[in-house]
Design an enzyme around this catalytic site. Structure first.
Site, PDB file in Angstrom:
ATOM      1  N   ASP A 271       5.660   6.745 -12.490  1.00 48.70           N
ATOM      2  CA  ASP A 271       4.224   6.642 -12.231  1.00 48.70           C
ATOM      3  C   ASP A 271       4.008   5.760 -11.013  1.00 48.70           C
ATOM      4  O   ASP A 271       4.040   4.532 -11.099  1.00 48.70           O
ATOM      5  CB  ASP A 271       3.519   6.062 -13.456  1.00 48.70           C
ATOM      6  CG  ASP A 271       2.003   6.234 -13.379  1.00 48.70           C
ATOM      7  OD1 ASP A 271       1.509   6.776 -12.367  1.00 48.70           O
ATOM      8  OD2 ASP A 271       1.330   5.837 -14.352  1.00 48.70           O
ATOM      9  N   CYS A 272       3.835   6.390  -9.853  1.00 50.13           N
ATOM     10  CA  CYS A 272       3.682   5.609  -8.623  1.00 50.13           C
ATOM     11  C   CYS A 272       2.544   6.122  -7.759  1.00 50.13           C
ATOM     12  O   CYS A 272       2.257   5.550  -6.723  1.00 50.13           O
ATOM     13  CB  CYS A 272       4.995   5.580  -7.853  1.00 50.13           C
ATOM     14  SG  CYS A 272       5.602   7.197  -7.385  1.00 50.13           S
ATOM     15  N   LYS A 273       1.891   7.190  -8.171  1.00 48.00           N
ATOM     16  CA  LYS A 273       0.672   7.687  -7.506  1.00 48.00           C
ATOM     17  C   LYS A 273       0.793   7.706  -5.990  1.00 48.00           C
ATOM     18  O   LYS A 273      -0.100   7.255  -5.275  1.00 48.00           O
ATOM     19  CB  LYS A 273      -0.538   6.880  -7.984  1.00 48.00           C
ATOM     20  CG  LYS A 273      -0.730   6.972  -9.509  1.00 48.00           C
ATOM     21  CD  LYS A 273      -1.966   6.291 -10.008  1.00 48.00           C
ATOM     22  CE  LYS A 273      -2.198   6.507 -11.496  1.00 48.00           C
ATOM     23  NZ  LYS A 273      -1.172   5.970 -12.401  1.00 48.00           N
ATOM     24  N   ARG A 274       1.885   8.236  -5.482  1.00 53.51           N
ATOM     25  CA  ARG A 274       2.092   8.322  -4.055  1.00 53.51           C
ATOM     26  C   ARG A 274       1.266   9.466  -3.454  1.00 53.51           C
ATOM     27  O   ARG A 274       0.824  10.377  -4.170  1.00 53.51           O
ATOM     28  CB  ARG A 274       3.578   8.538  -3.740  1.00 53.51           C
ATOM     29  CG  ARG A 274       4.500   7.396  -4.193  1.00 53.51           C
ATOM     30  CD  ARG A 274       4.198   6.082  -3.502  1.00 53.51           C
ATOM     31  NE  ARG A 274       5.267   5.104  -3.683  1.00 53.51           N
ATOM     32  CZ  ARG A 274       5.252   4.098  -4.555  1.00 53.51           C
ATOM     33  NH1 ARG A 274       4.227   3.916  -5.359  1.00 53.51           N
ATOM     34  NH2 ARG A 274       6.271   3.246  -4.623  1.00 53.51           N
TER      35      ARG A 274
ATOM     36  N   ASP B  44      -4.430   2.419  -8.101  1.00 52.17           N
ATOM     37  CA  ASP B  44      -4.251   2.655  -9.534  1.00 52.17           C
ATOM     38  C   ASP B  44      -5.419   2.005 -10.260  1.00 52.17           C
ATOM     39  O   ASP B  44      -6.331   1.486  -9.625  1.00 52.17           O
ATOM     40  CB  ASP B  44      -2.905   2.121 -10.019  1.00 52.17           C
ATOM     41  CG  ASP B  44      -2.345   2.951 -11.166  1.00 52.17           C
ATOM     42  OD1 ASP B  44      -3.037   3.097 -12.197  1.00 52.17           O
ATOM     43  OD2 ASP B  44      -1.218   3.459 -11.042  1.00 52.17           O
TER      44      ASP B  44
END
Lengths: 304, 304
Positions: B100-103, A105
């Site tokens: 929102d964890c952008k996996r 991030d």
């Protein structure tokens, strides 16, 4: 405390193998004795029991484990508690823990991830994380800083083992692929985080066993980086495919196998010899076989 | 149930604003009344209280919230429990939740992430996830499949708001940037997941407010994709910077502000008017001001 790279080298030498046991609990593939309660709480309890018993089975054989966060996350907060227990149990048993969660991030959010997972002071207490680099160089900085502050490490995705990894990673700009550019950046971070007199730094790279040519190329591009090599076993990579990961002393590469070791009891020859009732022995036997195969066909044989 | 894109359009029209309230709890920035116990359990309790009271404060004003997983993950499993409570509480209040964890991962691991988070049947129960695309096109497929199966959505990182986003995303191949290539792929996925008669599909893109020119370019490249636009407020983006995110009806863009709304009580003019004792009123007032600013200077004004 010694740096992550030093601890890793010492532990790999001590166990005499670069074998990395991935822990990928999948409820429907667990031994039937662990599939008794399919509620979220029941599955989480099964994951914890499976993970800890697998750790018991392989703790004397290997130096490092790699729990895959996704499977625990699937069970919600109860699964996360099972993951935390898995990490702490492995560390109690003297194993190094690479938490495979591919986080990434921007700025202060990356810092929160780094502080969440890396080092003894963090809530999760892992030795090392996998990190995804799509957000750019500055998104890696907070992780690198935390590695330095806590003697921990990261493995940055460079060339992944999946069939579609090429759609982005193989794109070429002025004759240089994205994965190679990423590798050059990883090398600069690895070189900058070396402890005095060490060959390797705190920043490593994920490079899939399913792409042996790229593995060979990337070993050369990143002389200061440990390589985490997934794709051995179920995904099709064999000992010869991963031989290029190692330096002359058999160090510098960690070869991961998850499903092939976790669920060995369900496949021959382990199925007939051990079966589901002795699944831990099946996992230990499969791990021993992988250790022997790597020792026979790579420089990892020089570790012992 | 209607598709995610339909539910999103309906909710945004109903509230009359594309304002997206990010929830980024940072213990040291919480109102002093919530900083009484700095143990992990104490911080997790504070995060849960802060998140739920913030949701109470803005539930009538906006359609969507976006909790940032990293901050909750920092507190270990207790933090994850606070995150789960935040998601379920927001949905009880009728809000849509983008986690929102952008996996991102390969094959069956990506499938585990998708099943973990997306839809009512998942343990986390989010309406939508952010997803990181470094692993390639095939790593997105399990998420897209889960979106279709559960009427949920994803936002894929395309052009992020951080200063270093260009190191990878701006690289150009045959005159076409990586972010544009990624956008074209997102558009194909968005177009393929449209419900009949709908403008937008289940797959959207993250495009930072800090790059207004690229936002304008990417709005054209992705006519079928909702855009999640971070970088408004604390990161420097203003209403004019995000105007290009919207279609003529004021739809198609969600403008996120996290810190500026979460901790409004600590900054003027809200500090003098409300202060820490009335931090919820400060957050509501800051949200109203953002709504008004977007309505005045973008097509979002046509929503009301």
């Amino acid at each position: 405390m010694a740096s992550f790279a030093e601890r890793l080298a010492t532990a790999v030498r001590q166990k005499g193998t670069p074998t990395l046991v991935g822990i990928d609990p999948r409820f429907e593939q667990l031994p039937p004795s662990l599939q008794t309660d399919s509620s979220l709480a029941g599955q989480a309890a099964a994951f914890e029991k499976f993970s800890c018993e697998l750790i018991d089975a392989i703790a004397d054989l290997v130096a490092v484990i790699k729990p895959q966060a996704a499977f625990y996350e699937q069970l919600g907060p109860l699964g996360m508690a099972a993951l935390a227990k898995t990490v702490s149990y492995a560390r109690e048993k003297g194993l190094l823990v690479i938490l495979d969660c591919k986080r990434g991030d921007i700025g202060s959010t990356a810092e929160a991830y780094a502080k969440a997972y890396l080092g003894d002071v963090s809530a999760w207490g892992a030795d090392c994380l996998t990190v995804s680099p799509y957000l750019g160089d500055d998104s890696l900085t907070p992780f690198v800083d935390q590695c330095t502050a806590t003697d921990s490490g990261i493995f940055v995705l460079v060339k992944t083992s999946n069939p579609g990894s090429g759609t982005l990673q193989d794109l070429s700009i002025d004759g240089k692929t994205i994965y190679r550019r990423m590798a050059e950046h990883v090398e600069s971070l690895a070189a900058a985080t070396k402890a005095p007199g060490q060959q390797y730094g705190a920043v490593g790279a994920v490079v899939g066993a399913t792409y042996p040519e790229q593995l060979s190329e990337l070993r050369e591009v990143m002389p200061s980086a440990w390589l985490l090599v997934p794709g051995f076993g179920s995904q099709g990579g064999g000992p010869k495919d991963v031989a290029a990961a190692f330096d002359a002393d058999g160090l510098g590469g960690l070869i991961n196998n998850s499903r092939g070791l976790n669920f060995a009891f369900a496949k021959e020859p382990y199925k007939s010899t051990y079966g589901a009732a002795r699944w831990q022995d099946a996992s230990a036997a499969a791990t021993r076989d992988m250790i022997a195969a790597l020792a026979a066909e790579t420089t990892a044989g020089r570790l012992a």
